[in-house]
Design a protein around this motif. Sequence first.
Motif, PDB file in Angstrom:
ATOM      1  N   GLU A   1       2.292 -26.072  -0.379  1.00 53.55           N
ATOM      2  CA  GLU A   1       0.873 -26.424  -0.301  1.00 53.55           C
ATOM      3  C   GLU A   1       0.290 -26.721  -1.675  1.00 53.55           C
ATOM      4  N   ILE A   2       0.586 -25.885  -2.632  1.00 53.40           N
ATOM      5  CA  ILE A   2       0.012 -26.080  -3.963  1.00 53.40           C
ATOM      6  C   ILE A   2       0.578 -27.333  -4.621  1.00 53.40           C
ATOM      7  N   SER A   3       1.885 -27.545  -4.520  1.00 56.62           N
ATOM      8  CA  SER A   3       2.456 -28.748  -5.153  1.00 56.62           C
ATOM      9  C   SER A   3       1.995 -30.018  -4.445  1.00 56.62           C
ATOM     10  N   GLY A   4       1.899 -29.982  -3.113  1.00 52.43           N
ATOM     11  CA  GLY A   4       1.390 -31.148  -2.388  1.00 52.43           C
ATOM     12  C   GLY A   4      -0.063 -31.434  -2.748  1.00 52.43           C
ATOM     13  N   GLY A   5      -0.869 -30.381  -2.780  1.00 50.04           N
ATOM     14  CA  GLY A   5      -2.273 -30.543  -3.180  1.00 50.04           C
ATOM     15  C   GLY A   5      -2.402 -31.026  -4.614  1.00 50.04           C
ATOM     16  N   TYR A   6      -1.532 -30.561  -5.472  1.00 46.46           N
ATOM     17  CA  TYR A   6      -1.545 -30.987  -6.872  1.00 46.46           C
ATOM     18  C   TYR A   6      -1.260 -32.487  -6.988  1.00 46.46           C
ATOM     19  N   LEU A   7      -0.292 -32.964  -6.200  1.00 47.42           N
ATOM     20  CA  LEU A   7       0.020 -34.399  -6.245  1.00 47.42           C
ATOM     21  C   LEU A   7      -1.138 -35.242  -5.708  1.00 47.42           C
TER      22      LEU A   7
ATOM     23  N   GLY B   1       1.063 -35.832   0.456  1.00 48.00           N
ATOM     24  CA  GLY B   1       0.777 -35.705   1.885  1.00 48.00           C
ATOM     25  C   GLY B   1       1.986 -35.253   2.679  1.00 48.00           C
ATOM     26  N   LEU B   2       3.149 -35.794   2.351  1.00 42.42           N
ATOM     27  CA  LEU B   2       4.381 -35.380   3.042  1.00 42.42           C
ATOM     28  C   LEU B   2       4.727 -33.917   2.750  1.00 42.42           C
ATOM     29  N   ILE B   3       4.526 -33.512   1.518  1.00 44.13           N
ATOM     30  CA  ILE B   3       4.781 -32.117   1.167  1.00 44.13           C
ATOM     31  C   ILE B   3       3.798 -31.202   1.895  1.00 44.13           C
ATOM     32  N   LEU B   4       2.524 -31.587   1.958  1.00 46.33           N
ATOM     33  CA  LEU B   4       1.536 -30.789   2.690  1.00 46.33           C
ATOM     34  C   LEU B   4       1.885 -30.697   4.170  1.00 46.33           C
TER      35      LEU B   4
END
Length: 110
Positions: free
Chosen positions: A19-25, A43-46
């Motif tokens: 969640e944090i890395s996806g939000g960071y991107l 978005g894909l990571i989230l």
Amino acid sequence: MIEVVLSTLGLFFFASLLEISGGYLVWKWLRIDKRKIFGVIGGLILFSYGIIMTFQPADFGKVYATYGGIFVVSSIIWGYWVDKKKPDRFEIIGSIVVLIGVAIMFYFPR
């Protein structure tokens, strides 16, 4: 019991990383770099974060309430490692309080 605690904590911390890395991107895409690839990958990571959370053994509300505490601690850790912002004593104390709450909510027998 220890296996359940370790597996659920592993899932919670893995989900928080997603969640944090996806939000960071997404943050990078919209506020810093403007390249769409950051938004797509973020978005894909989230999306994958949402899937990982379904592997928890408890019901939705309990899982997400507990995850909120894990997210707080993970965000402080992310800030330290990625943003190079050392947590102050109140952030550390608050994180400890949150983790105590998480343990009570999710792991104490009913």
